[in-house]
Design a protein around this motif. Structure first.
Motif, PDB file in Angstrom:
ATOM      1  N   LEU A  38     -28.289   1.137 -15.329  1.00  0.00           N
ATOM      2  CA  LEU A  38     -26.879   0.809 -16.311  1.00  0.00           C
ATOM      3  C   LEU A  38     -26.553  -0.937 -15.843  1.00  0.00           C
ATOM      4  CD1 LEU A  38     -25.467   3.970 -14.335  1.00  0.00           C
ATOM      5  CD2 LEU A  38     -25.679   3.854 -17.280  1.00  0.00           C
ATOM      6  N   ASN A  49     -26.557  -3.832 -16.219  1.00  0.00           N
ATOM      7  CA  ASN A  49     -26.070  -4.526 -17.428  1.00  0.00           C
ATOM      8  C   ASN A  49     -24.697  -4.071 -18.462  1.00  0.00           C
ATOM      9  OD1 ASN A  49     -26.667  -6.977 -16.879  1.00  0.00           O
ATOM     10  ND2 ASN A  49     -29.646  -6.599 -17.310  1.00  0.00           N
ATOM     11  N   ASN A  50     -24.834  -2.879 -17.737  1.00  0.00           N
ATOM     12  CA  ASN A  50     -23.795  -2.040 -19.012  1.00  0.00           C
ATOM     13  C   ASN A  50     -24.579  -1.394 -20.597  1.00  0.00           C
ATOM     14  OD1 ASN A  50     -20.588  -0.562 -19.986  1.00  0.00           O
ATOM     15  ND2 ASN A  50     -20.074  -2.142 -19.539  1.00  0.00           N
ATOM     16  N   LYS A  60     -25.441   0.074 -24.152  1.00  0.00           N
ATOM     17  CA  LYS A  60     -24.383   0.687 -25.370  1.00  0.00           C
ATOM     18  C   LYS A  60     -25.443   1.861 -25.607  1.00  0.00           C
ATOM     19  CE  LYS A  60     -22.704   0.099 -29.985  1.00  0.00           C
ATOM     20  NZ  LYS A  60     -22.359  -0.855 -30.482  1.00  0.00           N
ATOM     21  N   TYR A  87     -19.053   4.515 -17.867  1.00  0.00           N
ATOM     22  CA  TYR A  87     -19.650   3.248 -19.317  1.00  0.00           C
ATOM     23  C   TYR A  87     -19.096   3.763 -21.146  1.00  0.00           C
ATOM     24  CZ  TYR A  87     -20.911   1.648 -14.425  1.00  0.00           C
ATOM     25  OH  TYR A  87     -21.266   1.486 -13.490  1.00  0.00           O
TER      26      TYR A  87
END
Length: 336
Positions: free
Chosen positions: A183, A185-186, A188, A218
């Motif tokens: 997680l 780098n956030n 998709k 997120y």
């Protein structure tokens, strides 16, 4: 590029079309994944379900180009919509472009957290390396971010744990640490490969609750690889059932559970313990998964299927529509 855009709607995150993966071994060519197609929409959870060795992990590793020799992707498309809105084929883009996406926009939580973590790096060090591979940030800033991530993944004393090495953490904490790294780098899209294997029941529940919360926080999509149908019922929006390298049934979770249309899916569900119904012994699926070296022309489940017909030996059934969005690959559906 126009053709690629036509295959995706605005809601698509990923669309895999006719994926093929083969392993070129001394014993022969192993047809590990044959014509697999599936799609992932924004914010949804899909599950790839099936017995060990049915091709679930190979499928997801193929779309992120993590297949090592003698394995090779031999066909298909993996169309992905990036954060910027560009549509790319993950199987065709240059390695440099793929590296920018993999680990940043698409994150992978591997099945065994111990082997996924480098014993020479602290947990904070793993997160620093992951973030610096995609962004220019100072180590101090990233470590502050790492403490926040460990806190969000319910690791106690995150300020101390960020300095710990993998061997200093329990199995459940290592799994949470791997999720934190994914997680960082956030992403998709998060691919979770058997995220609760080898964990006790209490920790399993905590990891699933965590994934659910993080998905909402997120706004990410999730591909869940598992053979645990209890997890699937609790987590998934849609299910793809795999057998011997092929999708044999797909549909919404409730419909698959209450109205399975492929004999393999039905037998899988009957093998799950029911706490309400008293039984003498668990049901099993007779036989074993067939060899994928030169598979025959018919249905790959035919040798184990209680409803097999002559046609099943000669011809492979296509995916046929049961209801809208629910399809199964079985000749029995022709008689409905």
């Amino acid at each position: 590029m126009g053709e690629i855009h036509e295959l995706l709607t605005d809601r698509h995150v990923l669309k895999v079309v006719d994926l093929e993966v083969k392993f070129f071994t001394y014993a022969g060519v192993v047809h590990a994944v044959s014509g697999v197609s599936f799609e992932v929409f924004e914010g949804e959870v899909i599950s790839l379900v099936g017995e060990t060795g049915c091709g679930k992990t190979v499928t997801t590793r193929a779309i992120t180009r993590l297949i090592d020799p003698p394995g090779r992707v031999t066909g298909g498309k993996a169309l992905y919509r990036t954060k910027s809105g560009e549509v790319v084929d993950l199987l065709k883009i240059p390695d440099e472009d793929l590296r920018r996406i993999r680990g940043d926009e698409i994150a992978y939580v591997f099945q065994d957290p111990t082997s996924a973590l480098d014993p020479l790096y602290t947990i904070g060090g793993h997160i620093v390396e992951t973030v610096k591979a995609h962004r220019k940030s100072s180590t101090k800033e990233i470590l502050k971010h790492a403490v926040k991530l460990l806190s969000e993944t319910l690791i106690p004393n995150p300020e101390l744990r960020v300095k710990n090495y993998p061997h200093e953490l329990s199995g459940g904490m290592r799994q949470r640490a791997v999720i934190s790294i994914g997680l960082s780098n956030n992403p998709k899209l998060l691919i979770a490969d058997e995220p609760t294997t080898n964990l006790d029941v209490t920790v399993q529940a905590q990891i699933l609750d965590l994934l659910r919360e993080l998905r909402s926080k997120y706004l990410m999509s999730l591909i869940l690889i598992t053979h645990n149908l209890g997890i699937v019922a609790e987590m998934s929006d849609r299910i793809y059932v795999m057998y011997a390298g092929k999708i044999v049934e797909e549909g919404m979770t409730e419909e698959i559970f209450y109205s399975p249309s492929h004999p393999y899916t039905s037998l899988l569900l009957r093998a799950v313990p029911n706490p309400i119904r008293k039984i003498e012994k668990l049901e099993t699926i007779p036989g074993t998964v067939p060899s994928l070296i030169n598979p025959g022309p018919g249905c790959r489940f035919e040798p184990r299927c209680p409803y097999a017909m002559d046609k099943c030996v000669r011809e492979e059934p296509p995916l046929m529509e049961v209801n809208r969005g629910h399809r199964a690959a079985c000749w029995l559906l022709e008689k409905r």
